[in-house]
Design a protein around this motif. Structure first.
Motif, mmCIF file in Angstrom:
data_model
loop_
_atom_site.group_PDB
_atom_site.id
_atom_site.type_symbol
_atom_site.label_atom_id
_atom_site.label_comp_id
_atom_site.label_asym_id
_atom_site.label_seq_id
_atom_site.Cartn_x
_atom_site.Cartn_y
_atom_site.Cartn_z
ATOM 1 N N LEU A 124 0.831 -1.208 0.000
ATOM 2 C CA LEU A 124 0.000 0.000 0.000
ATOM 3 C C LEU A 124 0.858 1.248 0.000
ATOM 4 C CD1 LEU A 124 -2.771 -1.109 2.521
ATOM 5 C CD2 LEU A 124 -2.978 -0.863 0.040
ATOM 6 N N ALA A 125 1.920 1.233 0.782
ATOM 7 C CA ALA A 125 2.808 2.397 0.823
ATOM 8 C C ALA A 125 3.446 2.649 -0.535
ATOM 9 C CB ALA A 125 3.879 2.182 1.894
ATOM 10 N N TRP A 126 3.869 1.570 -1.152
ATOM 11 C CA TRP A 126 4.495 1.730 -2.466
ATOM 12 C C TRP A 126 3.482 2.207 -3.491
ATOM 13 C CZ3 TRP A 126 8.930 2.545 -4.519
ATOM 14 C CH2 TRP A 126 10.097 2.157 -3.847
ATOM 15 N N THR A 127 2.248 1.725 -3.386
ATOM 16 C CA THR A 127 1.217 2.169 -4.323
ATOM 17 C C THR A 127 0.935 3.656 -4.161
ATOM 18 O OG1 THR A 127 0.241 -0.038 -4.216
ATOM 19 C CG2 THR A 127 -1.135 1.738 -5.093
ATOM 20 N N ALA A 128 0.824 4.110 -2.911
ATOM 21 C CA ALA A 128 0.581 5.534 -2.674
ATOM 22 C C ALA A 128 1.748 6.383 -3.161
ATOM 23 C CB ALA A 128 0.342 5.759 -1.177
ATOM 24 N N PHE A 129 2.945 5.906 -2.919
ATOM 25 C CA PHE A 129 4.116 6.664 -3.372
ATOM 26 C C PHE A 129 4.154 6.762 -4.891
ATOM 27 C CE2 PHE A 129 8.493 6.577 -4.946
ATOM 28 C CZ PHE A 129 8.942 7.786 -4.438
ATOM 29 N N THR A 130 3.814 5.657 -5.549
ATOM 30 C CA THR A 130 3.823 5.668 -7.013
ATOM 31 C C THR A 130 2.764 6.613 -7.559
ATOM 32 O OG1 THR A 130 4.562 3.367 -6.967
ATOM 33 C CG2 THR A 130 3.689 4.196 -9.047
ATOM 34 N N ALA A 131 1.579 6.602 -6.946
ATOM 35 C CA ALA A 131 0.522 7.497 -7.409
ATOM 36 C C ALA A 131 0.913 8.952 -7.204
ATOM 37 C CB ALA A 131 -0.774 7.174 -6.661
ATOM 38 N N SER A 132 1.527 9.262 -6.070
ATOM 39 C CA SER A 132 1.947 10.643 -5.809
ATOM 40 C C SER A 132 3.005 11.082 -6.802
ATOM 41 C CB SER A 132 2.481 10.752 -4.379
ATOM 42 O OG SER A 132 1.484 10.365 -3.455
ATOM 43 N N ALA A 133 3.951 10.202 -7.059
ATOM 44 C CA ALA A 133 5.005 10.547 -8.012
ATOM 45 C C ALA A 133 4.426 10.776 -9.401
ATOM 46 C CB ALA A 133 6.049 9.428 -8.057
ATOM 47 N N GLY A 134 3.431 9.967 -9.798
ATOM 48 C CA GLY A 134 2.813 10.157 -11.102
ATOM 49 C C GLY A 134 2.074 11.475 -11.190
ATOM 50 N N ALA A 135 1.331 11.831 -10.137
ATOM 51 C CA ALA A 135 0.613 13.100 -10.143
ATOM 52 C C ALA A 135 1.572 14.278 -10.189
ATOM 53 C CB ALA A 135 -0.284 13.180 -8.905
ATOM 54 N N PHE A 136 2.658 14.179 -9.438
ATOM 55 C CA PHE A 136 3.649 15.262 -9.457
ATOM 56 C C PHE A 136 4.258 15.416 -10.848
ATOM 57 C CE2 PHE A 136 8.072 16.643 -9.077
ATOM 58 C CZ PHE A 136 7.889 17.887 -8.488
ATOM 59 N N THR A 137 4.520 14.306 -11.501
ATOM 60 C CA THR A 137 5.113 14.369 -12.842
ATOM 61 C C THR A 137 4.149 15.020 -13.828
ATOM 62 O OG1 THR A 137 6.342 12.356 -12.356
ATOM 63 C CG2 THR A 137 6.152 12.981 -14.668
ATOM 64 N N LEU A 138 2.854 14.665 -13.733
ATOM 65 C CA LEU A 138 1.875 15.274 -14.624
ATOM 66 C C LEU A 138 1.752 16.777 -14.374
ATOM 67 C CD1 LEU A 138 -0.922 12.529 -14.609
ATOM 68 C CD2 LEU A 138 0.673 13.091 -16.459
ATOM 69 N N GLY A 139 1.749 17.187 -13.096
ATOM 70 C CA GLY A 139 1.671 18.612 -12.777
ATOM 71 C C GLY A 139 2.869 19.376 -13.297
ATOM 72 N N LEU A 140 4.048 18.756 -13.167
ATOM 73 C CA LEU A 140 5.253 19.420 -13.661
ATOM 74 C C LEU A 140 5.201 19.598 -15.171
ATOM 75 C CD1 LEU A 140 8.056 20.510 -12.924
ATOM 76 C CD2 LEU A 140 8.963 18.210 -13.305
ATOM 77 N N ALA A 141 4.700 18.573 -15.874
ATOM 78 C CA ALA A 141 4.596 18.680 -17.327
ATOM 79 C C ALA A 141 3.618 19.777 -17.715
ATOM 80 C CB ALA A 141 4.158 17.344 -17.916
ATOM 81 N N ARG A 142 2.493 19.885 -16.962
ATOM 82 C CA ARG A 142 1.538 20.958 -17.266
ATOM 83 C C ARG A 142 2.135 22.328 -16.981
ATOM 84 N NH1 ARG A 142 -0.580 24.364 -18.933
ATOM 85 N NH2 ARG A 142 -2.755 25.047 -18.975
#
Ligand code: FES
Length: 339
Positions: free
Chosen positions: A186-204
């Motif tokens: 669960l921790a790894w899943t949450a970390f992966t989701a957060s990292a993905g959202a951060f990457t999308l925000g940075l691209a925007r």
């Protein structure tokens, strides 16, 4: 090793004894009349099939043997055997006594192919066995050669046992459930989701914001649509301009006034009853020609370039502006004179 006397020898001896009266006299057998008058012998080269034929053959051989001188003495004296039983009894009696000197001197006859092979040495076959042997030879000659045996196929190799795959999906499902349900997963899943959202925000963030603005040049219709002494608010919302047909310095002009207040940029309203533009923010007022007369506005409203297009339509260019305090309203591009 002493061989047993053959049937021919025994028959010859018996007949000698019967004709010579016993003893060891070596009377030539040719002097005796032939006793074979009972049954004719089978022709040479033909296999005897019945008992009579066999006995006739034996007697014919006996006759031949009697005509030849035999150095062996007779085993016993007695009567001449007349019947088959007598002959066979004499044969068996002699075979029981042992080999005679004549039999020992004579080489052993080769065994026939049809004779029973299970008889031990020193034992004479019976009549029935001899008949069976003769008939067996006749059958063997008639029968076709035996077919060759079919080659036997070697045994096929056994297949290795196939491993059962039925339990594999269940095991995989359990593994996935255990992997997802653990706190670590669960921790790894949450970390992966957060990292993905951060990457999308940075691209925007890296992409520029694009403002969709109306084109700076647009047509507003023919001059006849704007009668003298009127203010058209038709293009205020879309292009932020008023189309005014009014008298200015003794000339009937059509011009495009900006809707931006020269105080702080608010949008004034045209008041038809008061024949003025009134800013709602700080109360600045402007005449129909755009000259400021009240409020904090420091200068008149600005004009945009306007012209009559080749198609007869009025064309406004907002990219160009003309300020009265700078004497730019004298420019012909800031107005259209209507004759
Ligand atoms: Fe128009 Fe102040 S913005 S009067």
């Amino acid at each position: 090793m002493a061989d047993k006397p053959s049937t021919d020898d025994i028959l010859a001896k018996l007949r000698k004894e019967a004709q010579g009266g016993g003893g060891g006299d070596e009377t030539p057998a040719s002097a005796q009349p032939a006793a074979e008058t009972r049954a004719p012998a089978p022709p040479a080269g033909e296999t005897p099939t019945s008992t009579n034929d066999i006995m006739a053959a034996l007697r014919a051989q006996g006759g031949k043997a009697a005509s030849e001188p035999s150095p062996a003495p007779a085993a016993r004296t007695g009567e001449t055997p007349k019947s088959t039983n007598d002959i066979m009894a004499a044969l068996r009696a002699q075979s029981g006594k042992g080999a005679s000197p004549a039999a020992e001197s004579k080489p052993a006859a080769p065994k026939k192919a049809g004779a029973p092979a299970s008889l031990p040495d020193g034992e004479k076959p019976s009549v029935e066995e001899m008949l069976k042997g003769l008939r067996g030879e006749a059958k063997a000659a008639d029968t076709a050669p035996a077919k060759p045996a079919k080659p036997t196929m070697p045994p096929l190799p056994t297949k290795p046992p196939v491993a059962s795959k039925k339990k594999e999906p269940e095991t995989r499902r359990n593994f996935l459930i255990a992997l997802v349900a653990t706190p670590f997963a669960l921790a790894w899943t949450a970390f992966t989701a957060s990292a993905g959202a951060f990457t999308l925000g940075l691209a925007r963030f890296m992409m520029p914001n694009v403002l969709v603005e109306p084109p700076s040049t647009f047509k507003v219709g023919p001059p006849s649509d704007y009668p003298p002494g009127t203010v058209s608010t038709k293009w205020k919302a879309q292009f932020a301009v008023w189309l005014v047909h009014a008298e200015y310095e003794g000339k009937s002009l059509i011009y495009a006034l900006s809707t931006v207040c020269t105080h702080l940029g608010c949008t004034p309203n045209w008041l038809e009853g008061e024949q003025k533009f009134k800013c709602p923010c700080h109360g600045s007022g402007f005449y129909i020609n755009g000259i400021n007369f009240e409020g904090p506005a420091p200068r008149p409203l600005e004009r945009h370039a306007i012209r009559v297009a080749p198609d007869g339509m009025l064309e406004v260019d907002k990219s160009r502006k003309f300020q009265q305090e700078l004497g730019q309203w004298e420019d012909g591009n800031s107005k259209v004179e209507v004759v």
